[in-house]
Design a protein around this motif. Sequence first.
Motif, short mmCIF file in Angstrom:
data_model
loop_
_atom_site.label_atom_id
_atom_site.label_comp_id
_atom_site.label_asym_id
_atom_site.label_seq_id
_atom_site.Cartn_x
_atom_site.Cartn_y
_atom_site.Cartn_z
N ASN A 439 52.73 29.59 5.61
CA ASN A 439 52.77 31.03 5.93
C ASN A 439 52.53 31.28 7.42
O ASN A 439 53.01 32.25 7.98
CB ASN A 439 51.69 31.81 5.15
CG ASN A 439 51.88 31.65 3.66
OD1 ASN A 439 52.91 31.14 3.23
ND2 ASN A 439 50.89 32.07 2.87
N ASP A 440 51.71 30.42 8.04
CA ASP A 440 51.35 30.64 9.45
C ASP A 440 52.06 29.67 10.38
O ASP A 440 51.56 29.35 11.45
CB ASP A 440 49.83 30.47 9.63
CG ASP A 440 49.07 31.53 8.88
OD1 ASP A 440 49.59 32.65 8.77
OD2 ASP A 440 47.97 31.24 8.37
N CYS A 441 53.19 29.16 9.96
CA CYS A 441 53.87 28.13 10.77
C CYS A 441 55.11 28.73 11.43
O CYS A 441 55.78 29.59 10.84
CB CYS A 441 54.27 26.97 9.87
SG CYS A 441 54.83 25.54 10.82
N CYS A 442 55.41 28.25 12.63
CA CYS A 442 56.60 28.78 13.31
C CYS A 442 57.88 28.14 12.77
O CYS A 442 58.97 28.60 13.06
CB CYS A 442 56.48 28.60 14.82
SG CYS A 442 56.44 26.89 15.30
N PHE A 443 57.76 27.09 11.98
CA PHE A 443 58.96 26.46 11.41
C PHE A 443 59.26 27.07 10.04
O PHE A 443 58.35 27.56 9.36
CB PHE A 443 58.76 24.96 11.28
CG PHE A 443 58.64 24.26 12.60
CD1 PHE A 443 59.77 24.06 13.39
CD2 PHE A 443 57.41 23.83 13.08
CE1 PHE A 443 59.67 23.43 14.63
CE2 PHE A 443 57.30 23.20 14.32
CZ PHE A 443 58.43 23.01 15.09
N ASP A 444 60.53 26.99 9.67
CA ASP A 444 60.95 27.58 8.40
C ASP A 444 61.05 26.48 7.33
O ASP A 444 61.91 25.61 7.41
CB ASP A 444 62.32 28.26 8.60
CG ASP A 444 62.75 29.02 7.35
OD1 ASP A 444 62.15 28.80 6.28
OD2 ASP A 444 63.70 29.80 7.46
N VAL A 445 60.16 26.58 6.35
CA VAL A 445 60.08 25.53 5.34
C VAL A 445 61.32 25.51 4.43
O VAL A 445 61.59 24.52 3.77
CB VAL A 445 58.75 25.66 4.54
CG1 VAL A 445 58.76 26.91 3.66
CG2 VAL A 445 58.47 24.41 3.72
N ARG A 446 62.11 26.59 4.44
CA ARG A 446 63.31 26.62 3.58
C ARG A 446 64.51 25.94 4.25
O ARG A 446 65.50 25.67 3.62
CB ARG A 446 63.68 28.07 3.24
CG ARG A 446 62.67 28.74 2.32
CD ARG A 446 62.80 30.23 2.38
NE ARG A 446 62.71 30.67 3.78
CZ ARG A 446 62.79 31.91 4.20
NH1 ARG A 446 62.97 32.87 3.36
NH2 ARG A 446 62.68 32.22 5.48
N GLN A 447 64.40 25.71 5.57
CA GLN A 447 65.54 25.12 6.30
C GLN A 447 65.42 23.60 6.38
O GLN A 447 64.35 23.08 6.67
CB GLN A 447 65.58 25.66 7.74
CG GLN A 447 65.64 27.16 7.87
CD GLN A 447 66.97 27.71 7.35
OE1 GLN A 447 68.01 27.10 7.55
NE2 GLN A 447 66.89 28.85 6.66
N ARG A 448 66.55 22.95 6.16
CA ARG A 448 66.58 21.49 6.24
C ARG A 448 67.01 21.03 7.63
O ARG A 448 66.60 19.99 8.11
CB ARG A 448 67.56 20.97 5.20
CG ARG A 448 67.21 19.60 4.67
CD ARG A 448 68.19 19.20 3.58
NE ARG A 448 67.85 19.74 2.29
CZ ARG A 448 68.74 20.05 1.35
NH1 ARG A 448 70.02 19.90 1.57
NH2 ARG A 448 68.34 20.52 0.19
N THR A 449 67.91 21.77 8.23
CA THR A 449 68.36 21.45 9.59
C THR A 449 68.42 22.75 10.39
O THR A 449 68.24 23.83 9.84
CB THR A 449 69.77 20.81 9.58
OG1 THR A 449 70.63 21.65 8.83
CG2 THR A 449 69.76 19.41 8.98
N GLY A 450 68.68 22.63 11.67
CA GLY A 450 68.70 23.81 12.53
C GLY A 450 67.42 23.88 13.33
O GLY A 450 66.43 23.21 12.99
N ASP A 451 67.45 24.72 14.39
CA ASP A 451 66.34 24.73 15.35
C ASP A 451 64.98 25.07 14.73
O ASP A 451 63.95 24.58 15.16
CB ASP A 451 66.63 25.76 16.47
CG ASP A 451 67.68 25.20 17.41
OD1 ASP A 451 67.95 23.97 17.31
OD2 ASP A 451 68.24 25.98 18.20
N SER A 452 64.99 25.96 13.71
CA SER A 452 63.68 26.36 13.17
C SER A 452 63.31 25.58 11.90
O SER A 452 62.29 25.88 11.26
CB SER A 452 63.67 27.86 12.90
OG SER A 452 64.67 28.13 11.94
N ALA A 453 64.10 24.58 11.52
CA ALA A 453 63.82 23.85 10.26
C ALA A 453 62.48 23.14 10.32
O ALA A 453 62.09 22.60 11.35
CB ALA A 453 64.93 22.84 10.00
N CYS A 454 61.78 23.13 9.18
CA CYS A 454 60.51 22.40 9.09
C CYS A 454 60.78 20.91 9.30
O CYS A 454 61.56 20.31 8.56
CB CYS A 454 59.90 22.64 7.72
SG CYS A 454 58.55 21.50 7.35
#
Length: 507
Positions: A439-454
């Motif tokens: 919840n408090d992370c700048c990365f997106d846990v739903r993304q596998r690839t891409g700049d914001s992917a976890c």
Amino acid sequence: MTSIRLILGDQLNLKISSLQDINPVTDLVLMAEVLSEASYVPHHQKKLVFVFSAMRHFADSIKKKGYRLHYTRLTDKQNHGSLSKEVIRLANQHKIKQVIATQPGEYRVLEELNTALKKAAINLEVRADDRFICPPGYFKQWASRRNELTMEFFYREMRKKTRLLMNNGKPAGGKWNYDKQNRKPLKCQTQFTPPKRFKPDSTTQEVINMVQIRFASNMGDAGDFSFAVTEKQAKQALQHFIKHALPRFGDYQDAMLNNEPYLFHSFLSHYLNVGLLDPLDVCRQVEAAYQAGSVPLNSAEGFIRQIIGWREFIREVYWHFMPGYKRRNTLRAKRKLPAFYWTGDTQLNCLSQVITMTIREAYSHHIQRLMITGNFALLAGLDVQAVSDWYLAVYTDAFEWVELPNTLGMTLYADNGIVASKPYIASGAYIKRMSNFCNDCCFDVRQRTGDSACPFNFLYWHFVMQHEDKFENNQRMGFVYKNLNRFSGEEKLQIRHAARKFLRELK
Ligand code: FAD
Ligand code: DLZ
């Protein structure tokens, strides 16, 4: 014959085998604070305070018992700096030719004592450490009868041997293991009672001052140290745990929360490991709480399994496979340990949380060690020896016999599956399910690839692809490779690119 009875920093119990049959009039007890032990890894400041303060308090118990004690402090001018040198110094001073010790917890220490005392023509008698439940020789025989060393089967033997949670030869409740009921996630509004704390007395304060000066650059802050340092205090900490946390220990064993290091965990491992608590005694008290109806079976069984199952199994694996075990590196992991392991300074919130809690408390609970810092180390291919040394340094409970098989074996799969039947890898989805870190992370846990992917997502699939030859036929990994086969070639390429870029930039 007059003898020296050597007591190491993790053997702080009057019932220890090296003190049995002591002649209080002639024999000498030796305890020594030495720089070699205080610096073979850069121990956390709180670990140093804990070991030295517990040693000094135990020295008082030795004196009260009427034994003759020789205690070397770290700052003593004549301190020769290592355990073997201190033994030889005392032996020469008193013209003693016989040393009796309980088996050290670390192979390294046993080797040092054996080699140095042999050279000095001093006889060393090493006695079994009977604080452990598994009798000497048992594991070797047990292991020789099986292809795989499965903890669960070893644990059942320990249950039968101790008769803990057994009714007429059958496991209480009809099942040996209630692990499936121990994986509930937690809500962040849950109230916790933290472990019992103790105000430092003058002995501890003196050690704190010494550590703050001599080990100023080591991790952590000795200033707010508040652990138990005597058997009496550790027993109070145990009672506190049984009353306030154990009832919900089972349900939430695998959960993790922001800024909550303990949840319902016991924070007792360091007391057990240095001898302030006796493992069997702890388990009997937990069993009694279950029998009295104040603790559910999944909590009592889960907790007892950790101690008579995992803790014993891990120790046996260590002694069975050492010294070669320490050099194992099946997956050839060699990447440098990133600097953030020492600072917590990373944008990945889960890692930052666990490492920051580690720096503050010299503690994190099992799933944080295994599935956050450990999972990352495995996925990123971090150097096995460097990662093991890190765990050995930063946790108060870290002694090699228990740290190494947990790190090198269970976490990094470097022993080729002796401790873990498959690599403990997880993507961001697991971390999201078991914690509120994402919840408090700048990365997106739903993304596998891409700049914001976890990063846990692409590192996970990168690991799966990288080690396909090794694991595709592992039965417990079947579903993972089935999923991988659904990915398009393009997606696999993107994962490889993202992982390689991330790993290149990891400093
Ligand atoms: P609880 O969760 O309350 O568990 C109760 C007790 O069970 C612990 O106090 C401990 O004595 C025992 N226990 C639980 N799991 C294990 C295990 N896997 N191996 C051995 N004993 C276990 N434990 C150490 O004592 N020293 C270490 O150096 C150590 N290093 C570890 C490194 C890694 C990478 C991992 C994944 C685990 C490690 N562990 C180690 C095991 C475990 O994480 C700690 O014992 C536990 O977190 C201690 O916290 P606690 O007392 O609150 O445990
Ligand atoms: C961990 C530790 C530290 C920091 N210092 C000492 C010490 O000064 N004297 C001692 O006897 N033991 C110490 N220990 C524990 C040992 O390093 C070692 O881990 C155990 O004795 C297991 O072999």
